[in-house]
Design a protein around this motif. Structure first.
Motif, mmCIF file in Angstrom:
data_model
loop_
_atom_site.group_PDB
_atom_site.id
_atom_site.type_symbol
_atom_site.label_atom_id
_atom_site.label_comp_id
_atom_site.label_asym_id
_atom_site.label_seq_id
_atom_site.Cartn_x
_atom_site.Cartn_y
_atom_site.Cartn_z
ATOM 1 N N ILE A 23 0.669 13.910 -8.140
ATOM 2 C CA ILE A 23 0.215 15.275 -7.876
ATOM 3 C C ILE A 23 1.351 16.273 -7.924
ATOM 4 O O ILE A 23 1.118 17.492 -8.067
ATOM 5 N N ALA A 24 2.602 15.810 -7.831
ATOM 6 C CA ALA A 24 3.743 16.720 -7.698
ATOM 7 C C ALA A 24 3.870 17.669 -8.893
ATOM 8 O O ALA A 24 4.030 18.887 -8.720
ATOM 9 N N GLU A 25 3.807 17.134 -10.096
ATOM 10 C CA GLU A 25 3.950 17.978 -11.285
ATOM 11 C C GLU A 25 2.804 18.978 -11.389
ATOM 12 O O GLU A 25 3.019 20.160 -11.694
ATOM 13 N N THR A 26 1.585 18.512 -11.101
ATOM 14 C CA THR A 26 0.422 19.400 -11.120
ATOM 15 C C THR A 26 0.569 20.493 -10.075
ATOM 16 O O THR A 26 0.242 21.662 -10.329
ATOM 17 N N GLU A 27 1.056 20.129 -8.897
ATOM 18 C CA GLU A 27 1.235 21.106 -7.825
ATOM 19 C C GLU A 27 2.210 22.204 -8.234
ATOM 20 O O GLU A 27 1.980 23.395 -7.971
ATOM 21 N N PRO B 131 0.807 -1.230 0.000
ATOM 22 C CA PRO B 131 0.000 0.000 0.000
ATOM 23 C C PRO B 131 0.836 1.274 0.000
ATOM 24 O O PRO B 131 0.385 2.306 -0.501
ATOM 25 N N ASP B 132 2.038 1.234 0.556
ATOM 26 C CA ASP B 132 2.888 2.427 0.562
ATOM 27 C C ASP B 132 3.249 2.850 -0.861
ATOM 28 O O ASP B 132 3.467 4.033 -1.132
ATOM 29 N N ALA B 133 3.310 1.878 -1.754
ATOM 30 C CA ALA B 133 3.650 2.188 -3.149
ATOM 31 C C ALA B 133 2.532 2.984 -3.804
ATOM 32 O O ALA B 133 2.789 3.869 -4.633
ATOM 33 N N VAL B 134 1.290 2.690 -3.443
ATOM 34 C CA VAL B 134 0.164 3.440 -3.999
ATOM 35 C C VAL B 134 0.208 4.884 -3.501
ATOM 36 O O VAL B 134 -0.010 5.828 -4.267
ATOM 37 N N ALA B 135 0.490 5.061 -2.200
ATOM 38 C CA ALA B 135 0.597 6.414 -1.642
ATOM 39 C C ALA B 135 1.734 7.180 -2.307
ATOM 40 O O ALA B 135 1.597 8.375 -2.611
ATOM 41 N N ALA B 136 2.852 6.511 -2.551
ATOM 42 C CA ALA B 136 3.989 7.165 -3.215
ATOM 43 C C ALA B 136 3.616 7.553 -4.642
ATOM 44 O O ALA B 136 3.990 8.639 -5.126
ATOM 45 N N ARG C 22 -3.371 17.292 0.626
ATOM 46 C CA ARG C 22 -2.083 17.785 1.134
ATOM 47 C C ARG C 22 -1.471 18.795 0.171
ATOM 48 O O ARG C 22 -0.872 19.795 0.605
ATOM 49 N N ALA C 23 -1.643 18.569 -1.124
ATOM 50 C CA ALA C 23 -1.130 19.527 -2.108
ATOM 51 C C ALA C 23 -1.848 20.864 -1.984
ATOM 52 O O ALA C 23 -1.216 21.928 -2.069
ATOM 53 N N PHE C 24 -3.168 20.844 -1.782
ATOM 54 C CA PHE C 24 -3.920 22.081 -1.587
ATOM 55 C C PHE C 24 -3.381 22.850 -0.382
ATOM 56 O O PHE C 24 -3.225 24.075 -0.428
ATOM 57 N N ALA C 25 -3.107 22.134 0.703
ATOM 58 C CA ALA C 25 -2.601 22.777 1.909
ATOM 59 C C ALA C 25 -1.261 23.445 1.638
ATOM 60 O O ALA C 25 -1.008 24.579 2.074
ATOM 61 N N ARG C 26 -0.398 22.765 0.918
ATOM 62 C CA ARG C 26 0.914 23.348 0.600
ATOM 63 C C ARG C 26 0.761 24.556 -0.319
ATOM 64 O O ARG C 26 1.434 25.578 -0.144
ATOM 65 N N LEU C 27 -0.107 24.458 -1.303
ATOM 66 C CA LEU C 27 -0.297 25.561 -2.246
ATOM 67 C C LEU C 27 -0.868 26.800 -1.561
ATOM 68 O O LEU C 27 -0.466 27.929 -1.868
ATOM 69 N N PHE D 159 -9.108 3.891 -4.232
ATOM 70 C CA PHE D 159 -7.796 4.275 -3.740
ATOM 71 C C PHE D 159 -7.853 5.700 -3.168
ATOM 72 O O PHE D 159 -7.521 6.673 -3.860
ATOM 73 N N PRO D 160 -8.292 5.852 -1.905
ATOM 74 C CA PRO D 160 -8.411 7.182 -1.295
ATOM 75 C C PRO D 160 -7.081 7.906 -1.177
ATOM 76 O O PRO D 160 -7.063 9.104 -0.913
ATOM 77 N N GLU D 161 -5.983 7.203 -1.395
ATOM 78 C CA GLU D 161 -4.674 7.864 -1.376
ATOM 79 C C GLU D 161 -4.614 9.014 -2.381
ATOM 80 O O GLU D 161 -3.897 10.002 -2.159
ATOM 81 N N LEU D 162 -5.366 8.911 -3.474
ATOM 82 C CA LEU D 162 -5.378 9.981 -4.475
ATOM 83 C C LEU D 162 -5.983 11.260 -3.902
ATOM 84 O O LEU D 162 -5.454 12.359 -4.098
ATOM 85 N N CYS D 163 -7.108 11.124 -3.189
ATOM 86 C CA CYS D 163 -7.748 12.284 -2.562
ATOM 87 C C CYS D 163 -6.862 12.859 -1.459
ATOM 88 O O CYS D 163 -6.763 14.081 -1.301
ATOM 89 N N GLU D 164 -6.257 11.981 -0.685
ATOM 90 C CA GLU D 164 -5.417 12.441 0.426
ATOM 91 C C GLU D 164 -4.209 13.219 -0.079
ATOM 92 O O GLU D 164 -3.843 14.256 0.492
#
Length: 225
Positions: free
Chosen positions: A115-119, A104-109, A184-189, A175-180
């Motif tokens: 999201i990194a490039e979009t962010e 499961p950690d691989a899915v989160a990664a 987090r990206a919104f918070a950083r932005l 895969f709720p990891e996508l929403c999570e």
């Protein structure tokens, strides 16, 4: 035949309006589409019978006033399917494989990498937005350009960022990891701690993110610094 085609076209407009604006009352739909109350009810009845939409009590965030909540219409999974990308099943299969063989950690990664490039792109957009545009408004515009049909609106304790469409909702349901990762990206932005109130992937009519008022001005300063 012409009348049937016209009715089908109007029902498509009704569904598209619900997609764009989120959960909607019959009165709001009639006003937006310039239809009579009788006509909108007829089209809503047909869409409901077809399983494209369903009626729900209107969700109220914060204090609820007196009286019964208004009835709103939302797209069902079948209704949203008309707008979903065809690669959903392939994406789900690929992520299932990744989880099974790498954990499961691989899915989160993967979600974070996705999201990194979009962010980074959104960060440039926020930095270039005018002083009369809040970070939430700039982010909503960027999300809309990417197909999320987003908008920001004032809330009693800040702002709410609403995404009325999610191109990956079926995948995110599994895969709720996508929403999570997106949250987090919104918070950083925005430079603030944001809170997800609702998601389409979990059955809500719209993805709603709360942005605290106490720090929205600080976020604006950061985005223009």
């Amino acid at each position: 035949m012409k009348n049937a085609d016209a009715d089908s076209s109007t029902r498509q407009r009704v569904a598209s309006s619900i997609l764009e604006y989120g959960p909607s009352t019959a009165a709001a739909l009639a006003e937006r589409l310039d239809l009579t109350a009788a006509a909108i009810r007829r089209h809503l009845d047909v869409l409901t019978e077809q399983g494209q939409i369903e009626a729900r009590e209107q969700r109220v965030y914060g204090h609820r006033g007196r009286g019964r909540p208004a009835k709103v219409f939302v797209l069902t999974d079948a209704g949203r399917q008309e707008f979903y990308a065809a690669y959903d099943e392939l994406a789900i299969s690929a992520l299932d494989y990744l989880r099974e063989h790498a954990g499961p950690d691989a899915v989160a990664a993967f979600a974070e990498a996705r999201i990194a490039e979009t962010e980074q792109r959104y960060a440039r957009i926020l930095a270039q937005s005018g002083p009369d545009v809040t970070p939430a408004e700039a982010l909503a515009a960027a999300l809309s350009d990417d197909g999320y049909v987003a908008a920001s609106r004032p809330a009693g304790t800040g702002e709410q960022l609403c995404q009325h469409h999610c191109p990956v909702a079926h995948v995110a349901e599994r895969f709720p990891e996508l929403c999570e990762a997106e949250t987090r990206a919104f918070a950083r932005l925005l430079g603030v701690h944001v809170q997800r109130l609702a998601t389409i992937a979990h059955g809500d009519g719209v993805c709603t993110t709360h942005i605290p008022k106490a720090t929205t001005e600080t976020a604006t300063e950061r985005s223009h610094s």
